[in-house]
Enzyme design. Structure first.
Site, short mmCIF file in Angstrom:
data_model
loop_
_atom_site.label_atom_id
_atom_site.label_comp_id
_atom_site.label_asym_id
_atom_site.label_seq_id
_atom_site.Cartn_x
_atom_site.Cartn_y
_atom_site.Cartn_z
N GLN A 287 0.85 -1.21 0.00
CA GLN A 287 0.00 0.00 0.00
C GLN A 287 0.88 1.25 0.00
O GLN A 287 0.38 2.36 -0.06
CB GLN A 287 -0.92 0.02 1.23
CG GLN A 287 -1.89 -1.15 1.31
CD GLN A 287 -2.61 -1.18 2.64
OE1 GLN A 287 -3.65 -0.53 2.84
NE2 GLN A 287 -2.07 -1.95 3.57
N ASP B 45 6.23 4.65 -1.52
CA ASP B 45 7.59 5.16 -1.34
C ASP B 45 8.63 4.53 -2.26
O ASP B 45 9.80 4.92 -2.23
CB ASP B 45 8.02 5.02 0.14
CG ASP B 45 7.87 3.58 0.66
OD1 ASP B 45 7.49 3.41 1.84
OD2 ASP B 45 8.13 2.62 -0.11
N HIS C 52 -1.34 1.35 -4.26
CA HIS C 52 -1.65 2.78 -4.11
C HIS C 52 -0.73 3.64 -4.94
O HIS C 52 -0.64 4.86 -4.75
CB HIS C 52 -1.57 3.20 -2.62
CG HIS C 52 -2.74 2.69 -1.83
ND1 HIS C 52 -2.75 2.65 -0.45
CD2 HIS C 52 -3.93 2.17 -2.21
CE1 HIS C 52 -3.90 2.15 -0.03
NE2 HIS C 52 -4.63 1.84 -1.07
N CYS D 244 -1.20 8.34 -16.62
CA CYS D 244 -2.30 8.95 -17.37
C CYS D 244 -3.62 8.43 -16.82
O CYS D 244 -3.80 7.21 -16.69
CB CYS D 244 -2.18 8.56 -18.87
SG CYS D 244 -3.62 9.04 -19.82
N CYS E 226 -0.52 12.91 -21.86
CA CYS E 226 -0.03 11.55 -22.11
C CYS E 226 0.43 11.40 -23.56
O CYS E 226 -0.29 11.77 -24.49
CB CYS E 226 -1.17 10.56 -21.82
SG CYS E 226 -0.81 8.86 -22.30
N GLY F 37 2.84 -4.47 8.88
CA GLY F 37 2.86 -3.02 9.03
C GLY F 37 1.67 -2.30 8.44
O GLY F 37 1.80 -1.18 7.93
N SER G 193 -2.50 -1.14 9.29
CA SER G 193 -3.60 -1.11 10.26
C SER G 193 -4.83 -1.80 9.68
O SER G 193 -5.84 -1.98 10.36
CB SER G 193 -3.94 0.35 10.60
OG SER G 193 -4.35 1.04 9.40
N PRO H 246 3.56 -4.21 15.63
CA PRO H 246 3.77 -4.04 17.08
C PRO H 246 2.46 -3.91 17.85
O PRO H 246 2.42 -4.11 19.06
CB PRO H 246 4.57 -2.74 17.17
CG PRO H 246 5.09 -2.46 15.81
CD PRO H 246 4.16 -3.13 14.86
N ALA I 172 8.83 -4.77 11.47
CA ALA I 172 9.28 -5.36 10.20
C ALA I 172 10.79 -5.57 10.21
O ALA I 172 11.29 -6.62 9.79
CB ALA I 172 8.87 -4.44 9.05
#
Ligand code: APR
Length: 267
Positions: free
Chosen positions: A123, A126, A141, A149, A170, A210, A212, A237, A254
């Site tokens: 998700q 990064d 995501h 595009c 595009c 990791g 929720s 955790p 993790a």
């Protein structure tokens, strides 16, 4: 629950649960990882919810970012440079710019290489999983280092370049282009949703790491996997909405758990 109230497992307790997870993973035919923001906390990127979450600190953002964008894409792009940027965006953007994969990301790469996991649905936007070397990766995501595009879905990698103004339309279809990152209110692109669902359909074990497990439709895949008979394992955790349907919940991070899982499965 505050971090201090989280019971820190002893090394023995940790290894016992890692052994349990390793047994399930080694006896499974198709293991899919599902990661969330917690996967990147040890790379310096804050999560969204929980005690250290961005939304906890600054409040949740508007949920209609995508409709704002669609109303005036050029204005949206131009406002990115002119308007006061929300504090949480600044904090997140700074963390994302400086983040590198951590030992947990690299452990997932090794687990994939030795065939313990078959794919990873993340998700996170990064791009750390991609940077670490994950091969069968679905960024449900989106990926902050790409443009997409919104008409034909074509993606273009940005590398280190961050457009300050509206990019050209595009090249494939002349459609409107935005960051690949899925905005609030934006449907998950069909290609990644279909790919993620296909992986979940094949899974007899899902490693939830990791997350929720609160944001649908992505998190809904975890319950779909369980309804299809997959064993659900959680590495987090803290307790989550998913905990009640987990075969094993490991209260660890993790960066602590995944290298141990790799080591245990390598023996
Ligand atoms: N290791 C593992 N898990 C951790 C760690 C860690 N070091 N640190 C925190 N966590 C856990 C938290 O306990 C929490 O359950 O990671 C989870 C992060 O949850 P969220 O912040 O809600 O992130 P996520 O589940 O990925 O959110 C889903 O919501 O805001 C949107 O688009 C955003 O993709 C995101 C989606």
């Amino acid at each position: 629950m505050t971090n201090s109230s989280i019971h820190k497992l002893s090394n023995e307790e940790l290894q016992v649960t890692i052994d349990e997870i390793a047994t399930i993973v080694s006896e499974s035919d198709y293991v899919v990882g599902m990661t969330g923001a917690g996967m990147s906390v040890e790379s310096g990127i804050p999560p969204f919810r929980g005690v250290d979450g961005l939304w906890t600190k600054y409040g949740a953002p508007k949920m209609d970012g995508y409709s704002d964008f669609k109303k005036d894409p050029t204005g949206w792009w131009n406002r990115r440079t002119n308007e006061k940027i929300d504090s949480h965006i600044n904090e997140l953007r700074h963390a994302l710019t400086n983040a590198e994969p951590h030992v947990g990301h690299y452990a997932l790469v090794e687990l994939e290489k030795q065939g313990n996991i078959q794919s990873l649905v993340t998700q996170n936007i990064d791009a750390l999983d991609e940077k670490a070397g994950l091969q069968n990766l679905i960024e449900i995501h989106g990926n902050r280092t790409k443009l997409r595009c919104i008409e034909c879905g074509d993606r273009v990698s940005l590398g280190d370049f961050v457009p300050l103004y509206a990019p050209d339309p595009c090249k494939k279809c002349g459609g409107i282009v935005k960051f690949d990152t899925v905005m609030f209110g934006e449907p998950i692109p069909d290609d990644v949703m279909t790919a993620a669902r296909s992986e979940i359909n094949k899974a007899d074990c899902v490693l939830s790491i990791g997350t929720s497990a609160t944001v649908r439709p992505a998190s809904g895949l975890l319950w779909i996997a369980e309804s299809l008979g997959a064993t659900i394992i959680e590495i987090n955790p803290t307790e989550t909405k998913l905990t009640p349907i987990c075969e094993v919940s490991l209260r660890s991070t993790a960066g602590e758990a995944l290298p141990l899982l790799f080591k245990t499965l390598s023996n």
